[in-house]
Design a protein around this motif. Structure first.
Motif, mmCIF file in Angstrom:
data_model
loop_
_atom_site.group_PDB
_atom_site.id
_atom_site.type_symbol
_atom_site.label_atom_id
_atom_site.label_comp_id
_atom_site.label_asym_id
_atom_site.label_seq_id
_atom_site.Cartn_x
_atom_site.Cartn_y
_atom_site.Cartn_z
ATOM 1 N N ARG A 136 0.678 -1.307 0.084
ATOM 2 C CA ARG A 136 0.119 0.258 0.191
ATOM 3 C C ARG A 136 0.973 1.492 -0.275
ATOM 4 N N LEU A 137 2.064 0.850 0.042
ATOM 5 C CA LEU A 137 3.025 2.521 -0.314
ATOM 6 C C LEU A 137 2.476 3.093 1.580
ATOM 7 N N ASP A 138 2.446 2.780 2.543
ATOM 8 C CA ASP A 138 2.385 3.083 3.639
ATOM 9 C C ASP A 138 3.386 3.538 5.108
ATOM 10 N N ALA A 139 3.813 4.277 4.070
ATOM 11 C CA ALA A 139 4.954 4.752 5.070
ATOM 12 C C ALA A 139 4.468 4.891 6.940
ATOM 13 N N PRO A 140 3.709 5.148 6.862
ATOM 14 C CA PRO A 140 3.435 5.704 8.742
ATOM 15 C C PRO A 140 2.959 3.480 9.192
ATOM 16 N N ALA A 141 2.796 3.122 8.849
ATOM 17 C CA ALA A 141 2.517 1.996 9.336
ATOM 18 C C ALA A 141 3.318 1.304 8.981
ATOM 19 N N MET A 142 4.567 0.617 8.398
ATOM 20 C CA MET A 142 5.625 0.025 7.950
ATOM 21 C C MET A 142 6.431 1.101 9.182
ATOM 22 N N ASP A 143 6.371 2.282 9.274
ATOM 23 C CA ASP A 143 7.541 2.688 10.426
ATOM 24 C C ASP A 143 6.673 1.686 11.545
ATOM 25 N N ASP A 144 5.937 2.321 12.240
ATOM 26 C CA ASP A 144 4.719 1.712 13.460
ATOM 27 C C ASP A 144 5.518 0.168 13.495
ATOM 28 N N GLN A 145 5.004 -0.164 12.454
ATOM 29 C CA GLN A 145 5.090 -1.885 12.999
ATOM 30 C C GLN A 145 6.635 -2.483 13.125
ATOM 31 N N LEU A 146 7.009 -1.859 12.645
ATOM 32 C CA LEU A 146 8.918 -2.033 12.276
ATOM 33 C C LEU A 146 9.531 -1.718 13.706
ATOM 34 N N ALA A 147 8.730 -0.301 14.344
ATOM 35 C CA ALA A 147 9.102 -0.100 15.658
ATOM 36 C C ALA A 147 8.654 -1.419 16.297
ATOM 37 N N SER A 148 7.722 -1.360 16.292
ATOM 38 C CA SER A 148 6.955 -2.299 17.534
ATOM 39 C C SER A 148 8.103 -4.042 17.722
ATOM 40 N N VAL A 184 8.020 -0.832 -3.585
ATOM 41 C CA VAL A 184 7.708 -0.874 -3.282
ATOM 42 C C VAL A 184 8.892 -1.582 -2.039
ATOM 43 N N GLU A 185 9.509 -2.166 -2.963
ATOM 44 C CA GLU A 185 11.278 -2.649 -2.200
ATOM 45 C C GLU A 185 12.181 -1.816 -1.679
ATOM 46 N N HIS A 186 12.125 -0.330 -2.810
ATOM 47 C CA HIS A 186 12.523 0.916 -2.724
ATOM 48 C C HIS A 186 12.347 0.959 -0.557
ATOM 49 N N LEU A 187 10.419 1.339 -0.910
ATOM 50 C CA LEU A 187 10.346 1.537 -0.243
ATOM 51 C C LEU A 187 10.691 1.118 1.518
ATOM 52 N N LEU A 188 10.269 -0.253 1.351
ATOM 53 C CA LEU A 188 10.487 -1.743 2.613
ATOM 54 C C LEU A 188 12.031 -1.156 2.749
ATOM 55 N N SER A 189 12.482 -1.212 2.145
ATOM 56 C CA SER A 189 14.239 -1.184 2.189
ATOM 57 C C SER A 189 14.488 0.040 3.119
ATOM 58 N N TRP A 190 14.169 1.480 2.752
ATOM 59 C CA TRP A 190 14.183 3.043 3.385
ATOM 60 C C TRP A 190 13.882 2.410 4.534
ATOM 61 N N HIS A 191 12.450 1.883 5.402
ATOM 62 C CA HIS A 191 11.907 1.866 6.434
ATOM 63 C C HIS A 191 12.659 0.798 7.043
ATOM 64 N N ILE A 192 12.850 -0.252 6.681
ATOM 65 C CA ILE A 192 14.318 -1.225 7.478
ATOM 66 C C ILE A 192 15.156 -0.442 7.885
ATOM 67 N N SER A 193 16.207 0.116 6.518
ATOM 68 C CA SER A 193 17.464 0.865 7.453
ATOM 69 C C SER A 193 16.867 1.848 7.989
ATOM 70 N N ARG A 194 15.923 2.544 7.837
ATOM 71 C CA ARG A 194 15.718 3.572 8.913
ATOM 72 C C ARG A 194 15.481 3.261 10.519
ATOM 73 N N ILE A 195 14.950 2.390 10.223
ATOM 74 C CA ILE A 195 14.900 1.771 11.948
ATOM 75 C C ILE A 195 15.913 0.863 12.639
ATOM 76 N N LEU A 196 16.582 0.261 11.332
ATOM 77 C CA LEU A 196 17.937 -0.630 11.761
ATOM 78 C C LEU A 196 18.970 0.999 12.549
#
Length: 342
Positions: A136-148, A184-196
């Motif tokens: 869905r390219l839902d950046a806030p949801a990815m951030d919240d889920q990864l942090a949790s 999708v891959e680029h956005l997901l990778s960026w948010h994983i990188s951010r949480i790391l």
């Protein structure tokens, strides 16, 4: 009488607000973004029964039960519209609080094989929630889920059992669908990188002046896949080990110069593919010495990534995963650290 009327009108309206929870609090509890909750309310009619002053959402225990069921179903791969219909119908029979089958922590290690948008296979339910947010390219949801995820299960489990399977699923979808899932891959990778990166913020990377040298982390020349190294970097920071992260595609000359200047305890060389796995470079790094004559030292070399498969190099470690890499590096560092009081 006229002065008392506003008080009599406002008090009953305040009770539901005090009894319910805010959207922000509910979002934190469920591990989704407030934007997602508002979107579900608008699109699928799973909003709160009470709204103080007509605008502010207040979620009652029954509302919370409905949203918990909505999250459980979407995490299992059920489309949101269908999940919303099921959650609305079953709200009266769903107990308030986590599903007993999932343990006290809510979404637990229970696995699901429900069909989803990505070819995930048999994975943790959290993978499906993260994959749906990514599609869905839902950046806030990815951030919240990864942090949790990192907070609840720790970095190693989050990486090995959720982040990596989801990234692989996106990659497989990309390969089978042309370029449709590149974003999708680029956005997901960026948010994983951010949480790391966020996981390393409390760390103090500088080694004590009298202690062992740091762990150097570098992708071999030509290698751009640095996410696994970022995960290792975050894990080492959790352990309190000093590191120097050089990232993707480090030139040979630069890596050699850094090793000589830093005198590291270990050098981790990451190669994603056989074409980038540089055996002469690994041997050169392992043979690099520093220090005065009679007390010269050299680094341990750790080979990371599938590119090194089938290329055994004497005296070099090749841990199969993040947990093993962290254990090996912890052991190496401890073996050369000075004994307190010694």
């Amino acid at each position: 009488m006229g002065e008392d009327r506003p008080t009599e009108v406002s008090e009953p309206a305040a009770e539901p607000a005090e009894a319910g929870v805010t959207t922000g609090a509910l979002a934190r509890r469920l591990g989704v973004s407030p934007t997602t909750l508002r979107s579900w309310d608008r699109r699928y009619g799973v909003g709160p029964a009470v709204r103080s002053d007509g605008r502010h959402r207040r979620w009652t225990p029954q509302d919370v039960a409905m949203l918990e069921e909505m999250c459980r179903l979407t995490s299992a791969g059920v489309p949101p519209a269908e999940a919303a219909r099921t959650a609305r119908k079953g709200v009266e029979r769903i107990p308030y609080g986590p599903d007993p089958a999932e343990g006290a922590g809510g979404l637990g290690p229970q696995r699901s094989q429900a069909a989803g948008a990505l070819p995930l296979g048999d994975v943790r339910q959290e993978c499906r929630g993260l994959a749906r947010a990514a599609v869905r390219l839902d950046a806030p949801a990815m951030d919240d889920q990864l942090a949790s995820l990192v907070e609840r299960h720790g970095l190693v489990v989050a990486w090995d059992e959720v982040m990596v399977p989801t990234l692989h699923a996106v990659g497989r979808k990309w390969e089978s669908s042309g370029d449709r899932y590149v974003e999708v891959e680029h956005l997901l990778s960026w948010h994983i990188s951010r949480i790391l990166h966020r996981a390393t913020e409390p760390a103090r990377p500088d080694a004590p002046a009298t202690g062992p040298g740091p762990v150097v982390l570098a992708c071999v020349p030509g290698e751009q896949h640095s996410l696994p190294l970022q995960a290792l970097h975050a894990g080492l920071a959790e352990l309190g080990l000093p590191t120097r992260m050089f990232g993707a595609a480090v030139p040979t000359e630069a890596l050699t110069a850094a090793v000589r200047r830093l005198g590291p305890t270990a050098v981790v060389l990451w190669a994603q593919t056989r074409s980038t796995a540089d055996v002469p470079l690994a041997r050169h790094v392992a043979g690099t010495h520093w220090g005065v004559k009679g007390a010269r030292n050299h680094p341990a070399v750790v080979l990371g990534g599938p590119g090194w498969a089938g290329r055994p190099l004497r005296g070099m470690f090749r841990p199969p995963g993040l947990r093993d890499a962290l254990g090996s590096l912890r052991g190496l560092y401890d073996s050369v650290a000075p004994v307190p009081g010694g």
